[in-house]
Design an enzyme around this catalytic site. Structure first.
Site, short mmCIF file in Angstrom:
data_model
loop_
_atom_site.label_atom_id
_atom_site.label_comp_id
_atom_site.label_asym_id
_atom_site.label_seq_id
_atom_site.Cartn_x
_atom_site.Cartn_y
_atom_site.Cartn_z
N ALA A 72 -120.69 -84.01 -39.44
CA ALA A 72 -120.51 -83.46 -41.06
C ALA A 72 -119.86 -84.07 -41.77
O ALA A 72 -118.53 -84.79 -41.57
CB ALA A 72 -120.16 -82.11 -40.73
N ARG A 114 -117.51 -83.28 -44.11
CA ARG A 114 -116.32 -82.69 -44.34
C ARG A 114 -115.23 -83.48 -43.13
O ARG A 114 -114.13 -83.11 -43.36
CB ARG A 114 -116.17 -81.20 -44.30
N TYR A 115 -115.89 -84.03 -41.98
CA TYR A 115 -115.09 -84.47 -40.92
C TYR A 115 -114.76 -85.98 -41.11
O TYR A 115 -113.94 -86.62 -40.45
CB TYR A 115 -115.71 -84.15 -39.64
N ILE A 116 -115.67 -86.68 -41.80
CA ILE A 116 -115.59 -88.22 -41.69
C ILE A 116 -115.07 -88.85 -43.13
O ILE A 116 -115.30 -87.95 -43.93
CB ILE A 116 -116.93 -88.71 -41.35
#
Length: 890
Positions: A123, A125-127
């Site tokens: 997602a 928001r994680y990368i």
């Protein structure tokens, strides 16, 4: 309009709309064209100026605004891009992930998915992501960027980015618009730079795609990336052993998941036969295919290419936006346009820099005059701003000849803004040095402008030097042979026949079993009437009564020979003939007899290798017959076409014919050629002639690393990547070999033969198992001669060159022997000279002389190691005839 309901009608009448006509045609036409134009220009097709789609351009612009050298959350980048992009976050996120996976203009951090396995990215928001150093250098320059308002008018965004590299060709692109599509394949980073340099030098160039996933590509029909072209891409398949194949690189547009699914599907359909498949892919692709016992690895490799995604075809379609309109232009023209744009942008940057330097020189000179001549004191008594301006202008008047242009009011205003601290600390020497530095740089910039082509070439070379490491070509350029699917399909069906009734097929399980076949095969059927036909395998079909022979038909098979005895008509003579069936029209009936009504075949045999048997012919007894029986040898007949009448066997009535003796082949050895282009054997005289092969003959493959391997001469044979020489195996041929022994670092010479009892299909080392050992020369001359030159000794003495007659230097030993050391000196160069000529009187007997004390009972431990088979470049000597052999330097 018409209305059935009265209430609706009354309501319509009250509004005056009862007979109103709405023209939908024009509205549809205009709206559709507007929509189509929007999709083409603003969504799907890249602009030739910077090679980017609008969403990609906006992403890079947003990332440049956010750039501070650190990674940013992808969710943050998406949100920042949305102020320029009229579409949702999903499309922006997908575009960013695709850019990141291409590893060129964006550096990534976190799980960005895997182009090999097809796994999706985590997602947003994680990368995280940031611009690469390459992008900062070649993509952005606000001084040369053209701007426009964003979709809502609140922000400015670039019309196109000032791209100084063919990013479009490096990354590739795929987009589907309304009524057209664009598919530009990715190309190699280094090759693009080299091609740009060649264009700037006025030289020709050729561009071929290169894919992240590697593999092998046949680009013979690439057509410069235009419509109508086609690229064939294959996985790299190697043979680990006789029961195991390994896929290490996959074709572009596939993933390991889709590839494995296609293999499993082909196995379920019976096209190939595998036992199981393992996916060991991690950082690199590793798909292990385990074969069933008795299945040919070479045929399975061909079947994988024919029936699975191990080979795919891609059709390019180079479409870009040029001058605001879609245009179909080749990749060569795109590169030329981008290279010219790079030259123009560099020229513009230099001109801007020259103007900046000129402005800097002008103001620095004004400042120097203003301070050194104490003109600032002239404004002390001024009471108005106008008086200040006039006082400074008057003070500068005597020094105007020192300047390069007139002094403007803006220049004077800028002088008044100089702080008193700067005036008090002014250093005339440093001011002069600063002016000299500006003048030096201006001269350099002018020189670059005068030699803008050389400057552009140097720019590309610097880009290659800084960012080219690790970007070497991954896809091997090859030419592929065309694999006939029917010839490599696994036998997944059983063929049955009812000879009397004339039915054949795979569903007649209660009738006579013929052979195993595939559902792609064709069968050939001969009938007692002398007719035959070729038809497709089916579940059940009628081919004619009284079948005498049925088998799988191999097109262009000139080795299978049919021996026939037939009666011409009801009372005609008996003929004998031999013929082959090379090619026919499917489902068309042919006649092997002379064509007379009521002709009949009384004897028939099919011989897969042209065998010619002996038959015994019994005649019907009649008065005064001197010879009621005789023998006939089919070897006496010439093999002709199927339409030939044949020779008369007898004019007397026949009682019986039976085989007296099995025959031998009359076709002789099979001539084999090796096609260096497609790396395959053939009998069509393509490539280099290897030799004539009988049933027990073998090929010997010599490898780059000093291994050799014996193989058969089947046309489906695949060859190892590192094969350097291919020869017909001769157990009596003496081979000379020079190698560097890894443990001692010394050069050794050995002579040996390759015996007949060597295992087939196993790689065996000729130079030992030490990892540092390396093959230097492989010589096939009968009486070879080599010359040695040496490095100076530690004391500085230069040893004289030495010539060695190999047959006198060392005797013939086993290929496992260590050999004899060539010299105690350190060898600098080894040259192979013209071989000795055998005297005529001694030509039949050549005695081996010389002793070899060093290699007695001193053999290298040998282990049979499994071979990784794949197709690659072989470097044989091009000879019109004779074995494919040469002297090799490694």
């Amino acid at each position: 309009m018409t209305f059935d309901d009265d209430s609706i009608k009354d309501n319509a009448e009250s509004q005056g709309e009862l007979h109103r006509t709405i023209q939908l045609g024009g509205m549809y036409e205009n709206w559709f064209l507007d929509y189509a134009s929007y999709v083409i220009l603003e969504r799907a097709v890249p602009d030739m100026g910077d090679g980017l789609k609008p969403v990609q351009r906006r992403l890079l612009h947003a990332m440049n605004q956010l750039d501070d050298g650190r990674f940013n959350k992808v969710a943050n980048i998406i949100g920042h891009t949305m102020q320029y992009h009229p579409h949702g976050d999903a499309s922006i996120g997908d575009a960013l992930v695709q850019l990141g996976q291409k590893d060129l203009v964006i550096e990534t951090q976190g799980n960005w998915g895997n182009v090999l396995t097809g796994d999706s990215a985590a997602a947003s928001r994680y990368i995280e992501a940031r611009l690469s150093k390459f992008a900062r250098e070649v993509v952005f320059n606000p001084k040369t960027t053209r701007w426009k308002l964003s979709y809502d008018g609140r922000n400015k965004e670039p019309v196109t980015l000032p791209m100084k590299f063919p990013v479009l060709l490096a990354q590739g692109v795929e987009g589907i618009a309304v009524g057209l599509a664009s598919k530009i394949l990715p190309h190699n980073f280094i090759e693009l730079i080299d091609a740009s340099i060649r264009h700037l030098n006025g030289e020709a160039f050729e561009l071929l795609p290169d894919f992240q996933t590697g593999g092998m590509g046949d680009f013979s029909k690439y057509n410069d990336g235009l419509r109508g072209g086609k690229v064939r891409i294959r996985a790299k398949i190697s043979q680990l052993d006789k029961k195991t194949l390994v896929i290490n690189e996959i074709p572009f547009s596939t993933t390991t998941t889709s590839l494995i699914d296609s293999i499993v599907s082909a196995n379920d359909k019976g096209k190939i036969k595998i036992r199981k498949i393992d996916d060991n892919t991690a950082e690199n692709v590793e798909i292990v295919i385990h074969l069933n016992p008795g299945v040919s690895p070479d045929q399975t490799i061909d079947a994988l290419y024919a029936f699975t995604q191990c080979e795919v075809s891609v059709s390019p379609n180079a479409c870009v936006i040029r001058d605001g309109k879609p245009a179909f232009i080749g990749v060569s023209e795109i590169l030329r346009g981008n290279t010219e744009q790079t030259r123009n942008l560099l020229r513009l940057e230099l001109q801007i820099r020259l103007n900046e330097l000129d402005q800097d020189w002008h103001f620095s000179s004004l400042e120097k005059i203003f301070i050194e001549q104490r003109i600032y004191r002239d404004i002390e008594q001024c009471e108005s701003w106008e008086e200040v301006i006039d006082a400074i202008r008057s003070g500068l008047g005597p020094f105007m000849s020192l300047l390069r242009r007139a002094v403007t009011d803006e220049d004077i205003v800028q002088l008044t803004e100089i702080k008193i601290k700067r005036i008090t600390r002014f250093n005339s020497f440093k001011a002069d040095e600063h002016l000299k530095g500006i003048e030096t740089e201006m001269e350099e910039v002018k020189n670059h402008l005068e030699h803008i082509t050389d400057y552009t070439i140097n720019f590309f070379r610097q880009i290659k030097k800084k960012y080219g490491q690790g970007k070497e070509r991954k896809t091997e350029i090859r030419s592929f042979d065309t694999i006939q699917a029917a010839s490599v399909a696994a036998n997944n069906e059983k063929l049955y026949v009812n000879r009397l009734e004339g039915f054949v097929g795979t569903s007649l399980r209660k009738d006579e079993f013929v052979c195993e076949c595939s559902d792609l095969d064709e069968i050939i059927v001969f009938k007692e009437s002398g007719t035959f036909l070729v038809t497709k395998v089916s579940s059940k079909s009628f081919v004619g009564e009284h079948i005498i022979h049925i088998d799988v038909f191999r097109k262009n098979d000139d080795r299978t020979v049919y021996n026939v005895v037939y009666r011409d008509g009801r009372k005609g003579p008996w003929y004998v003939k031999r013929f082959s069936v090379i090619g026919v029209t499917r489902d068309k009936e042919y006649d092997v007899t002379a064509g007379a009504p009521d002709s009949k075949v009384i004897y028939f045999s099919a011989n897969p290798n042209g065998e010619a048997e002996i038959i015994k012919v019994l005649l019907k007894p009649k008065p005064r017959m001197k010879k009621p029986a005789f023998e006939f040898n089919f070897a006496e007949l010439t093999i002709k076409g199927r339409n030939s009448r044949g020779n008369i066997l007898t004019k007397h009535p026949l009682k019986q014919i039976h085989k007296r003796e099995n025959g031998v082949s009359t076709l002789g050895a099979r001539d084999i050629w090796y096609d260096e282009v497609v790396k395959r054997l053939n009998t069509d005289q393509r490539g280099v002639y290897i030799g004539a092969f009988a049933s027990d003959d073998r090929l010997v493959n010599f490898m780059q690393n000093g291994d050799f391997k014996l193989t058969g001469y089947d046309l489906s044979t695949h060859f190892d990547d590192d094969m350097v020489t291919l020869k017909k195996h001769d157990p009596e041929e003496i081979i000379s070999l020079i190698y560097l022994e890894g443990e001692t670092g010394r050069h050794y010479l050995k002579r040996f033969t390759l015996e007949e009892d060597i295992p087939i299909g196993k790689r065996i080392s000729m130079i030992g198992e030490h990892p540092q050992s390396s093959l230097i020369k492989l010589i096939f001359d009968e009486l070879p001669v080599v010359r040695l030159s040496f490095y100076p000794t530690e004391k500085g003495k230069q040893p004289e060159e030495e010539t060695i007659e190999v047959t006198s230097f060392i005797a013939v030993k086993s290929f496992k022997a260590k050999g004899k050391r060539l010299s105690t000196f350190e060898i600098a160069e080894i040259s192979v000279l013209e071989p000795l000529i055998i005297p005529v009187e001694d030509a039949d007997i050549v005695e081996e002389t010389g002793t070899d004390k060093e290699d007695e009972d001193n053999t290298v431990n040998q282990e049979e190691i499994d071979v990784n088979v794949s197709v690659d470049q072989v470097k044989p000597a091009a000879k019109p005839e004779g074995p494919l052999q040469m002297e090799l330097d490694f």
